[in-house]
Design an enzyme around this catalytic site. Structure first.
Site, PDB file in Angstrom:
ATOM      1  N   HIS A  26       1.020  -1.162  -0.039  1.00 26.41           N
ATOM      2  CA  HIS A  26       0.051   0.023  -0.086  1.00 26.41           C
ATOM      3  C   HIS A  26       0.798   1.129   0.008  1.00 26.41           C
ATOM      4  O   HIS A  26       0.658   2.153  -0.996  1.00 26.41           O
ATOM      5  CB  HIS A  26      -1.069  -0.016   1.262  1.00 26.41           C
ATOM      6  CG  HIS A  26      -1.765   1.359   1.569  1.00 26.41           C
ATOM      7  ND1 HIS A  26      -2.993   1.111   0.919  1.00 26.41           N
ATOM      8  CD2 HIS A  26      -1.366   2.527   2.040  1.00 26.41           C
ATOM      9  CE1 HIS A  26      -3.435   2.613   1.190  1.00 26.41           C
ATOM     10  NE2 HIS A  26      -2.604   3.147   1.808  1.00 26.41           N
ATOM     11  N   GLU A  27       1.836   1.323   0.939  1.00 27.55           N
ATOM     12  CA  GLU A  27       2.755   2.579   0.988  1.00 27.55           C
ATOM     13  C   GLU A  27       3.558   2.459  -0.173  1.00 27.55           C
ATOM     14  O   GLU A  27       4.097   3.731  -0.606  1.00 27.55           O
ATOM     15  CB  GLU A  27       3.618   2.456   2.309  1.00 27.55           C
ATOM     16  CG  GLU A  27       2.727   2.311   3.578  1.00 27.55           C
ATOM     17  CD  GLU A  27       2.086   3.701   3.679  1.00 27.55           C
ATOM     18  OE1 GLU A  27       2.331   4.476   3.107  1.00 27.55           O
ATOM     19  OE2 GLU A  27       0.792   3.641   4.475  1.00 27.55           O
ATOM     20  N   HIS A  30       1.895   4.538  -2.743  1.00 29.72           N
ATOM     21  CA  HIS A  30       2.248   6.085  -2.507  1.00 29.72           C
ATOM     22  C   HIS A  30       3.558   6.500  -3.306  1.00 29.72           C
ATOM     23  O   HIS A  30       3.870   7.445  -3.600  1.00 29.72           O
ATOM     24  CB  HIS A  30       2.169   6.239  -1.125  1.00 29.72           C
ATOM     25  CG  HIS A  30       0.558   6.121  -0.631  1.00 29.72           C
ATOM     26  ND1 HIS A  30      -0.393   6.815  -1.388  1.00 29.72           N
ATOM     27  CD2 HIS A  30       0.031   5.634   0.500  1.00 29.72           C
ATOM     28  CE1 HIS A  30      -1.706   6.527  -0.994  1.00 29.72           C
ATOM     29  NE2 HIS A  30      -1.364   6.012   0.443  1.00 29.72           N
TER      30      HIS A  30
END
Length: 352
Positions: A26-27, A30
């Site tokens: 998920h990170e 980003h």
């Protein structure tokens, strides 16, 4: 050495690894989109709390932290008024939108990758009925062994789990309109579930034999698998909002770790391949779940931030930073209250 304790400890380690993979990806979403759009990343970390290990490459510190839950991708100007060339705030609205949306999108991508691996190994659960309890609701509706479920309540069925969730979520026992095929002929019927002794409605039907398929169908059914978990999450949230599901049924990190540990303990007696397949299935569930939850329009979550960016795109100017900051602060505080409640609920259920 106590083998049961050793197995339990290993199960918890496996659970933490599963968490770490999902959150890191998920990170990473980003991180990649920030780099692509020229946003400076000051820290990319796995875990929370004190730093155990770190190194710096360019402007970014890569860190491993003590508590193996959570993670972060800290960007220049993300939570400040900094407006340098590499700051988050200096980028166009749709550039910032892509950076924020990348986290949930990468969760869906990760779920799809695991689904492809899982379906290629074990196949998909065909919507074929292999047993109907004589005298039960399905039997009375004319359904027989070997029938293939085509649709339920107007929704096309590709996998047996899609049908099963319709039965599970039919909390009021409402009649179910089904279309099935038998020996090449299609027929429709109505099944009215009966309330079982465990308090759930049942139609006394069993199916879902797994069947392996070719490359193209593996990709197709992997999409169906991810879509199933996304729609199930959305529908479950809807049931929570409407009161059909109690808040006590929510599980947080402690409850999920316990669930993963239980799954590990049950699967390890069948061998490491079974453990691996079960963990991949859980990864699909959790990654799709995290993607959906993060897209909810709740302040402090990715979805809440996307709402402000959409408002900015419509207005042609950003919402004043101090107002947005207050909204996110209040949202974060409410989320913390919810997390404390869920943590208490998880621990209470473990102690029962």
């Amino acid at each position: 050495m106590n083998l049961s304790k050793a197995g339990g400890s290993l199960g918890i380690i496996v659970a933490l690894i599963v968490f770490s993979i999902i959150i890191l990806f998920h990170e990473f979403g980003h991180f990649l989109l920030a780099k692509k759009n020229g946003v400076g990343v000051t820290e990319f970390a796995l875990g929370m709390g004190p730093i155990l290990f770190s190194f710096k490459r360019g402007e970014t510190v890569y860190a491993l932290k003590a508590l193996p839950l959570g993670g972060s991708c800290s960007m220049v100007g993300e939570d400040t008024d900094e407006t340098g060339d590499n700051s988050f705030n200096s980028k166009g609205v749709w550039q910032r939108f892509s950076v924020i949306a990348a986290g949930p999108v990468f969760n869906f991508i990760l779920a799809f990758v695991f689904a492809v691996i899982l379906v290629s190994i074990v196949g998909f659960d065909t919507p074929v009925v292999y047993k109907v309890e004589e005298g039960g609701p399905a039997w009375e509706a004319g359904i027989r062994d070997g029938d293939v479920i085509q649709s339920v309540n107007g929704k096309k069925v590709h996998m047996y789990k899609e049908f099963r969730i319709e039965v599970l979520m039919n909390s009021g026992g409402a009649p179910m309109e089904m279309v099935l095929s038998r020996n090449g002929s299609t027929y429709g019927t109505t099944v009215t579930p009966e309330l079982g002794s465990d308090g759930t409605y049942k139609i006394q039907i069993y199916g879902g034999q797994y069947e392996r398929t070719g490359v193209l169908d593996t990709l197709k059914y992997s999409v169906f698998e991810v879509r199933y978990w996304i729609t199930t999450t959305v529908r479950s949230l809807g049931m929570l909002i409407t009161g059909q599901v109690s808040a006590n049924d929510l599980s947080g990190p402690v409850g999920i770790v316990d669930m993963i540990d239980d799954t590990y303990q049950e699967a390890r007696s069948y061998g490491w391949l079974d453990v691996l397949l079960n963990m991949m299935n859980i990864c699909i569930l959790l990654s799709a779940n995290l993607g959906v939850v993060n897209l909810l329009p709740i302040p402090a979550l990715d979805g809440g931030r996307l709402v402000f960016l959409i408002v900015e795109a419509v207005r042609g100017k950003p919402v004043p930073p101090e107002k947005e900051g207050w909204v996110h602060t209040i949202g974060f505080a409410l989320l913390m209250v919810l997390m404390v409640f869920i943590l208490y609920n998880d621990i209470h259920k473990l102690l029962l």
